[in-house]
Scaffold this active site. Sequence first.
Site, PDB file in Angstrom:
ATOM      1  N   SER A 591       7.718   9.938  37.383  1.00 33.14           N
ATOM      2  CA  SER A 591       6.550   9.481  38.129  1.00 33.14           C
ATOM      3  C   SER A 591       7.004   8.923  39.480  1.00 33.14           C
ATOM      4  CB  SER A 591       5.769   8.454  37.310  1.00 33.14           C
ATOM      5  OG  SER A 591       4.495   8.232  37.862  1.00 33.14           O
ATOM      6  N   ASP A 666      -0.872  17.701  34.079  1.00 36.03           N
ATOM      7  CA  ASP A 666      -0.749  16.336  34.581  1.00 36.03           C
ATOM      8  C   ASP A 666      -1.970  16.001  35.437  1.00 36.03           C
ATOM      9  OD1 ASP A 666      -0.002  13.916  35.768  1.00 36.03           O
ATOM     10  OD2 ASP A 666       2.107  14.492  35.911  1.00 36.03           O
ATOM     11  N   HIS A 698       0.700  13.467  32.005  1.00 35.46           N
ATOM     12  CA  HIS A 698       1.749  12.854  32.837  1.00 35.46           C
ATOM     13  C   HIS A 698       2.988  12.472  32.032  1.00 35.46           C
ATOM     14  CE1 HIS A 698       3.378  11.125  36.400  1.00 35.46           C
ATOM     15  NE2 HIS A 698       3.345   9.886  35.960  1.00 35.46           N
TER      16      HIS A 698
END
Length: 721
Positions: A591, A666, A698
Site C-alpha cells: 500500500s 483492489d 487491497h
Amino acid sequence: MMKIKHLLILACLTLSLPMAAQKLFTLEDLNFGGTNYHKLQPKNMFLTWWGDQLVETDVEECKLIDVKTGKKKKLFTLDDINKWAKSDEEANRYVRHLMNATFPYPDQPLVAVGNKKSFLLLNFMTHEIVWQDSISGQEANDWNNVSKATAYVENHQLFVVDSEGKKHQLSTDGSREIVYGQSVHRNEFGIDKGTFWSPDGQRLAFYRMDQSMVADYPQVDIFPREATYEPDKYPMAGMTSHKVTVGVYDLATGKTVYLQAGDPTDRYFTNIAWSPDAKTVYMFELNRGQNDCRLVSYDAVSGAKIAELYRETSDKYVEPMHPIEFLPWDSDKFVMQSQRDGYNHLYLYDKQGKLLSQLTSGPWVVQQMLGFNQKDKSIIIASNEKNAIQRNIYSVNIKTGKRTLLDNGRGVHRAELSESGQYLFDRYSEPDVPRNIDVVSVSSKEKAEKAMRLLTASDPWKDYQQPIFESGSIKAADGVTTLYYRMVKPHDFDPAKKYPTVVYVYGGPHAHNVEASWHWYSRTWETYMAQKGYIVFILDNRGSENRGCDFEQVTFHQLGQIEMKDQMKGVEYLKKQPYVDADRMGVHGWSFGGFMTISLMLNYPDVFKVGVAGGPVIDWKWYEVMYGERYMGTPQNNPEGYKKTSLINKAGNLKGKLQIITGYNDNTVVPQHCLSFIDACIKAGTQPDFFAYPGEEHNMRGHASVHLHERITQYFEDYLK
C-alpha cells in the site's frame, strides 16, 4: 562393577547425542491465513463487562469472574442457551458459540446472543426469552438497548424495527448511487458506520450519501462464464466528489428531518454525537481543503442549526477523528479531542462552546479515550506519555488534571472499562511478554502492583527456533528527530558474517511499525525471513502516527520525499554494521509501503538490488479524494507536488529486480496505478515483474495470504541471496 560400567557407557552415549532440534516455522504457522496460525498465538480470553461484573465469554460457557480474587463461577452453558431459546439447528436458529455474548443491562440478568435468523435477549435466571427480533445478519445492523429498536439496511433502503416488531421504512430511493445508513467519506475522519442512536433510543441520526455524480471505476468480476462489470464509485483527487447529508428519524412521530447544514458540496460531515437529553445533534464539519474545521450543534426536532461551538484552522490540515463526549455526571459539559497545540489532547467545554480547561498537555499524544470513572470524576485514557513507542493507561482528574498511571508503566496496554468505570481489564504485552491480562481497580488510591492477574500467557513459540528481536533509535534526516527501529536477525546470528538485508517499509500516515509490545511488534513474515538467513530492518519515519503534528505533517504536499530521506538514514545505519551486506539489500512494503518501495528503488537505484511492492500507489492523482487531498492537495493546486511524487516519469530509473503485486479487484489502490506504471516501464525499456490475485481486493484474504507471502519470500530467495 559391570552395572556401573554399563551406566557410564550409556551416559557417554547420551551426552554424544545431539539435543532435540527445535522446530522450524512454516508460513502455515506464521501467516494469519495459515492452517496452524491460531495455535501459535499467545493464549487469550474473551471478556466482557456486565455492569461492573466481569464475564468470560468462552465458546461453550459464560463464567462470572470475581474482580478481586479471579475466582470463576459458571453462569450458563451454550447448551443452556439453545435449550432456553428453543433453538432449531436445521432452521439456522441455533447459537453456535458464546464468544460474542454481551450483557447490555448492568442491573438485569439478561444476555444478548444471536443466530443466523434472529437476535435474542435471554434471562439466564428465569430461562426465558425476554425479547427477540428477526433481522439478524442484515447490513449495517444497529440495535439500541434502551428502546430495543434496530436500524438496518436491506436492498439499499434504510429501515427501523421498533421494540414491538413494527417495521418502519426510512428511505425509498436507496441504490448504489444513493447510500443510506452506511459509512461515508470512504471511512476517513474516524467514520466506521452510518447510523447513530440517541441516548434514549427514540431518534436515529443517519447518513445519506449521494454519489451519483462520482465517476465509476470499472472493476470486473472474472469468475462467471462471461465476465461481468462491477463498477465502484471512486472519487479521485481533484475530481467530483459525493454529497452527504444527515437525517434524523423520530420513532414517536415517524418523521425524518435533515440537518440544515447548507450546501453539502465539497464538505465533510463527521463525528456525530448526541446531547444526553437527545434533543441536540453535534458534528464536526470540514471543508474540502480540510484546513477549516467547525463543531456545530443542531436541533434534533427541526434540524435547524443552533450554534457553531468551535472552529480550528490550519495552514496544512485539521483532522477530526473523535466525537465529543459529555460528562456522565454533568450534562452541561463535554470533552473534545484536538491537536490544536501540536499533540492530540483533551479539552473541557461547556455546551455553549466556552473552553473551561485543557485537561491534558505535553509532547505526547492521547491515543484513546476509554471512558469515565464516575466515582472519581476522572477520564481514563491511553497515551504514549511514558515513551513514544509505548501505550499506557492513565486516569485524568477532571478538576486538577492530575494523571495517575494505572498499569505497570511498560509495554503496550489495551483496556476496557466497566460500566461505572471503577474497574478495567487490561490486555498487554512487552517485548519479552507475549500477553498478560490484569483486572485493575480504577482509583487514585490504588496502584498497578495491586492489579489482579487473570492470565499469564506462555510463549507459544517456545518449541520453535526463534530469531533475535532488537529495537533502537537513530536520528532522522533533520539530525534532530528521534526515529525508532526494529531489527530481526537469524537465531544463529554471527556478527562475523555478512547477511542479505531487507528493509520492510510502510511509512505513511495513521500507522506505525515499531512499538514496545511482544517481539517489538514484529510481523511474523519477518521471522520467516530471518529463519531463511536474512536480516530484516523496520524504521518508523517522520509522517507516521502518534508523534504530534510537526512529526506527522512534515510530509504535507510531498508524500514520500521526507519519508525516503529518513529511510535512507536507516540504510546509512545498516551500512555501518559489519554484518550487513550492502551489496545485497532489498526493500518490501504494501500500500503506502508499496509506494515507498518503488520510490526507493527508483530514487536510489544503486542501493536496493531487489524490491517487492504490493498494492502500490504510483501517482496520487489516481487516489481517492479524502485521503489524497488531505496530504497532497489537488493536482490543480499542487501540480509540482504531484509531479515530484509521481513514479511514472521515473520508470526508466529501475535497475534492480522489482516485483509488483496487486489484488485484481483492489478498490483502495485501484489497478490503474500498477498498470500505468507497467506501461511506463515498457516505454522506458525497464523490466519489472507483475503478479495479480484474481478476485482479491487491497489485502489478500484467507489462505491466499499464505500464497502471497511465499511468493514475496521466493522473490528475495531468487534474486537477493
